[in-house]
Scaffold this motif. Structure first.
Motif, short mmCIF file in Angstrom:
data_model
loop_
_atom_site.label_atom_id
_atom_site.label_comp_id
_atom_site.label_asym_id
_atom_site.label_seq_id
_atom_site.Cartn_x
_atom_site.Cartn_y
_atom_site.Cartn_z
N UNK A 1 0.81 -1.21 0.00
CA UNK A 1 0.00 0.00 0.00
C UNK A 1 0.84 1.26 0.00
N UNK A 2 1.93 1.25 0.76
CA UNK A 2 2.81 2.43 0.79
C UNK A 2 3.54 2.61 -0.54
N UNK A 3 3.88 1.51 -1.19
CA UNK A 3 4.50 1.61 -2.52
C UNK A 3 3.51 2.23 -3.50
N UNK A 4 2.26 1.84 -3.43
CA UNK A 4 1.26 2.42 -4.32
C UNK A 4 1.13 3.92 -4.11
N UNK A 5 1.14 4.34 -2.85
CA UNK A 5 1.07 5.77 -2.57
C UNK A 5 2.30 6.50 -3.08
N UNK A 6 3.48 5.88 -2.93
CA UNK A 6 4.70 6.53 -3.39
C UNK A 6 4.71 6.68 -4.91
N UNK A 7 4.28 5.63 -5.63
CA UNK A 7 4.24 5.73 -7.08
C UNK A 7 3.15 6.70 -7.55
N UNK A 8 2.03 6.72 -6.84
CA UNK A 8 0.99 7.69 -7.19
C UNK A 8 1.49 9.11 -6.99
N UNK B 1 15.69 4.23 -5.08
CA UNK B 1 15.24 2.83 -5.07
C UNK B 1 14.40 2.50 -3.84
N UNK B 2 14.10 3.50 -3.02
CA UNK B 2 13.33 3.21 -1.80
C UNK B 2 11.97 2.57 -2.08
N UNK B 3 11.16 3.08 -3.05
CA UNK B 3 9.88 2.40 -3.32
C UNK B 3 10.06 0.95 -3.76
N UNK B 4 11.11 0.69 -4.53
CA UNK B 4 11.34 -0.69 -5.00
C UNK B 4 11.84 -1.58 -3.86
N UNK B 5 12.54 -0.98 -2.90
CA UNK B 5 12.95 -1.77 -1.73
C UNK B 5 11.75 -2.19 -0.90
N UNK B 6 10.68 -1.38 -0.91
CA UNK B 6 9.47 -1.80 -0.21
C UNK B 6 8.82 -3.00 -0.88
N UNK C 1 13.02 -12.27 11.82
CA UNK C 1 14.28 -11.81 11.23
C UNK C 1 14.03 -10.74 10.18
N UNK C 2 13.03 -10.95 9.32
CA UNK C 2 12.74 -9.97 8.27
C UNK C 2 12.19 -8.68 8.87
N UNK C 3 11.39 -8.77 9.93
CA UNK C 3 10.89 -7.56 10.58
C UNK C 3 12.03 -6.74 11.17
N UNK C 4 12.94 -7.42 11.88
CA UNK C 4 14.07 -6.71 12.48
C UNK C 4 14.98 -6.14 11.41
N UNK C 5 15.22 -6.89 10.33
CA UNK C 5 16.09 -6.41 9.25
C UNK C 5 15.47 -5.18 8.57
N UNK C 6 14.15 -5.20 8.37
CA UNK C 6 13.50 -4.04 7.76
C UNK C 6 13.60 -2.82 8.66
N UNK C 7 13.40 -3.01 9.95
CA UNK C 7 13.52 -1.88 10.89
C UNK C 7 14.95 -1.32 10.90
#
Length: 382
Positions: free
Chosen positions: A48-55, A109-114, A218-224
């Motif tokens: 959802x945040x990626x969609x907002x960023x691209x919009x 590349x931040x939107x693509x990283x999301x 692990x993925x949650x901590x890595x994303x944070x």
């Protein structure tokens, strides 16, 4: 007397559960409610945040605004914006006056990283779906059917006891035979109980469930940590100095060495990263709680089924370490309790047992059914 016999037969026939249909096999929940909520938030939020960023990018057009010299034409100013957006290099001076170059390319590349984050968050659920869900579906289907059939066997046993008692000329010999059969465990359900005991010594489902939660954690901590890194390095710098004196423009004297630029999407990306990081931090305790569910038994469900004759998985101390497949199956049986029709019947019988004055005379479902069918009234008193 025939009227009471007929009433008892109707009562016992109504107590039987209907035969399960094949439709419920397609509606079994193979995810716990907490896991479904985690999947919806961890995967859906970055998408959802990626969609907002691209919009925001498509609606606003240019993501950068550079202060070109006044002698530049409109095409030259557009070229400066495009060149600085392509490079995203900040040229500055350190404390000693030396020229430093800092890349801000991660902002592009931040939107693509999301999108990558959303894919990573979905991997643990793919692992569970293809590595554990098929075996869990078979286990749940078999156990649910056997538990309901065990309830029906108890009711049919009482129906048979009524017929034998009516045909018996000596009531005392009938009740002695019944007590001997109970002592010698003729009424037990060995297939179901031994299957559950076998699952107590298996650990495949428990291992995959813990591995899924560990991967998600692990993925949650890595994303944070990734978002913290972005904030510490580039997300507090919305202005930078860009140099376009490269290539054919390197020898042009009218081109200034540095051009100040400002990122127009700075606030949007900062709000996006803060929202995602805050939600993921709140979800970390939820994931830990989901993994810790295997550290304690869900004894409420099995204790209700101890009303079945000779079903004493708890009383015989067969439940040892809770980290095994049986505990995982109990968690998912609780999530599929609507498919377990016998649970509500036995739960009601357990509540009535506690409310009965002579509850020590009611040990199993057979005792309760014999009481309702009127067999207890003919039982000889010792």
């Amino acid at each position: 007397m025939s009227l009471s016999h007929t009433a008892a037969e109707f009562m016992l026939s109504d107590a039987l559960l209907p035969e399960p249909g094949g439709a419920r096999t397609r509606r079994l929940r193979l995810e716990l409610p907490s896991d479904r909520l985690l999947k919806f938030v961890t995967v859906g939020l970055p998408l959802g945040l990626v969609s907002l960023a691209f919009a925001r990018e498509f609606s606003a057009g240019s993501q950068i605004s550079c202060f070109s010299p006044t002698n530049f034409t409109g095409k030259q100013a557009a070229y400066v914006d495009a060149a600085c957006w392509d490079s995203l290099l900040h040229h500055g001076l350190d404390a000693d006056g030396h020229l430093l170059t800092k890349s801000l390319w991660v902002l592009k590349v931040f939107p693509y990283s999301l999108l990558v984050v959303a894919v990573l968050m979905y991997l643990p659920y793919l692992l569970w779906r293809y590595a554990a869900a098929p075996a869990l579906h078979c286990d749940l289907l078999f156990i649910i059917d056997e538990l309901d059939k065990s309830y029906n066997r108890s009711v049919r046993l009482v129906q048979h006891m009524r017929k034998v008692q009516q045909a018996s000329a000596e009531p005392e010999s009938f009740w002695e035979e019944y007590q001997r059969a109970r002592r010698e465990r003729y009424f037990e359900f060995p297939l179901l109980e031994r299957y559950l005991a076998c699952k107590q010594h298996a650990h495949a489902l428990a291992f995959i469930y813990i591995l899924r939660n560990l991967l998600l954690l692990l993925f949650l901590v890595a994303t944070c940590l990734y978002l913290v890194f972005l904030h510490l390095t580039v997300f507090f710098q919305d202005e930078f100095s860009c140099s376009i004196k490269t290539g054919l423009l390197q020898a042009e004297p009218h081109v200034p060495p540095l051009i100040p630029c400002k990122l127009l999407f700075y606030s949007t990306f900062q709000l996006t990263s803060l929202s995602l990081g805050s939600v993921y931090l709140l979800l970390i305790p939820v994931v830990i709680y989901g993994a810790l569910q295997l550290c304690q038994w869900d004894k409420g469900l099995l204790s209700v089924y101890e009303m079945l004759p000779a079903f004493d998985l708890l009383s015989r101390k067969m439940l040892t370490c809770p980290v095994n497949d049986l505990n995982v199956i109990l968690l998912f049986l609780r999530a599929n309790i609507s498919h377990l029709t016998s649970f509500s019947r036995l739960n009601a019988v357990s509540a009535l047992k506690e409310a009965t004055p002579d509850r020590e005379d009611i040990d199993t479902l057979v005792d309760f059914m014999t009481l309702l069918a009127g067999l207890e009234a003919t039982k000889p008193k010792h």
